[in-house]
Design a protein around this motif. Structure first.
Motif, PDB file in Angstrom:
ATOM      1  N   GLY A  62      40.917  44.477  36.828  1.00  0.00           N
ATOM      2  CA  GLY A  62      41.359  43.281  37.525  1.00  0.00           C
ATOM      3  C   GLY A  62      42.847  43.220  37.782  1.00  0.00           C
ATOM      4  O   GLY A  62      43.327  42.280  38.429  1.00  0.00           O
ATOM      5  N   ARG A  84      40.502  39.431  33.225  1.00  0.00           N
ATOM      6  CA  ARG A  84      39.250  39.702  32.508  1.00  0.00           C
ATOM      7  C   ARG A  84      39.569  39.999  31.049  1.00  0.00           C
ATOM      8  O   ARG A  84      39.740  41.136  30.657  1.00  0.00           O
ATOM      9  N   LEU A 136      33.615  37.602  27.414  1.00  0.00           N
ATOM     10  CA  LEU A 136      34.658  37.137  28.326  1.00  0.00           C
ATOM     11  C   LEU A 136      35.054  35.703  27.967  1.00  0.00           C
ATOM     12  O   LEU A 136      34.200  34.863  27.708  1.00  0.00           O
ATOM     13  N   GLY A 189      42.188  34.467  36.327  1.00  0.00           N
ATOM     14  CA  GLY A 189      42.194  35.722  37.075  1.00  0.00           C
ATOM     15  C   GLY A 189      42.427  36.952  36.236  1.00  0.00           C
ATOM     16  O   GLY A 189      42.865  37.982  36.758  1.00  0.00           O
ATOM     17  N   GLN A 198      37.791  30.845  30.220  1.00  0.00           N
ATOM     18  CA  GLN A 198      38.800  30.603  31.241  1.00  0.00           C
ATOM     19  C   GLN A 198      39.211  31.876  31.980  1.00  0.00           C
ATOM     20  O   GLN A 198      40.144  31.865  32.780  1.00  0.00           O
ATOM     21  N   SER A 199      38.503  32.969  31.714  1.00  0.00           N
ATOM     22  CA  SER A 199      38.878  34.253  32.303  1.00  0.00           C
ATOM     23  C   SER A 199      38.923  34.187  33.818  1.00  0.00           C
ATOM     24  O   SER A 199      39.882  34.627  34.447  1.00  0.00           O
ATOM     25  N   GLU A 200      37.880  33.644  34.419  1.00  0.00           N
ATOM     26  CA  GLU A 200      37.835  33.581  35.886  1.00  0.00           C
ATOM     27  C   GLU A 200      38.928  32.674  36.432  1.00  0.00           C
ATOM     28  O   GLU A 200      39.560  32.984  37.446  1.00  0.00           O
TER      29      GLU A 200
END
Length: 206
Positions: free
Chosen positions: A166, A205, A195, A203, A198-200
């Motif tokens: 990422g 991973r 994961l 931004g 709040q990973s997404e």
């Protein structure tokens, strides 16, 4: 922290969690720093009030407390082999990958927290790539890094390479053995479940 989360999931262990905000630097000040002078995450509070830090130390402690399923080794020989590969993975690849990010894409986040060396970023990333090529040759048809056994070495490398995917440090498509390994580990339930929620949103991973 993701590697420890993955290790816990593989073990079927659920521990009480206290959330610390690393993006806001909470782990570099106040109470957390008193508990863990290194300032890194994660840290594990023991029943007697002491704190353990360092991912591998925490995982080894958990393995001793709950040996099954085995993620380091049943015998002295298996444990030594796992530790050999874990060290190779960290010293040859993951540290270079993470520092390549810290000194480049993540430099503004890390500049207030540590000495950053932007001039070293490209070299660190190149070193990680060189050593992944070395690992590709050794991995061959083995299902896992330590051969036939899924171990902490797989967890540590998978978490780093998934993070790298990422931030512009994805696997070289020519590394077909590593690609098969990455897909194989990525299908394990712990790969997705580890994961951060709040990973997404951030931004990254991790």
């Amino acid at each position: 922290p993701r590697a420890v989360r993955s290790f816990l999931l593989e073990k079927g262990l659920a521990l009480p969690i206290e959330t610390i905000d690393p993006l806001g630097g909470e782990n570099r000040r106040g109470t957390y720093l008193e508990r863990n002078p290194g300032g890194q995450m994660p840290a594990l509070e023991l029943d007697d009030g002491r704190f353990l830090a360092e991912t591998v130390a925490i995982c080894e402690y958990l393995e001793e407390k709950q040996p099954e399923p085995v993620l380091i080794g049943r015998t002295a020989e298996e444990r030594a082999e796992t530790r050999m590969w874990q060290r190779r993975v960290e010293l040859r690849t993951t540290e270079h990958l993470y520092n390549g990010f810290r000194f480049a894409e993540g430099i503004e986040l890390f500049r207030p927290r540590m000495r950053v060396l932007p001039e070293a970023a490209d070299g660190l990333k190149a070193t990680a790539r060189d050593n992944l090529a070395w690992l590709e040759r050794l991995l061959g048809d083995h299902p896992f890094i330590a051969g036939s056994r899924f171990t902490i070495a797989d967890i540590i490398l998978y978490c780093a390479l998934d993070f790298g995917s990422g931030v512009g440090q994805g696997l070289d498509p020519a590394h077909t053995s590593l690609a098969r390994w990455f897909q194989r580990v990525g299908t394990r339930p712990s790969a997705v479940a580890s994961l951060h929620p709040q990973s997404e949103a951030v931004g990254l991973r991790g």
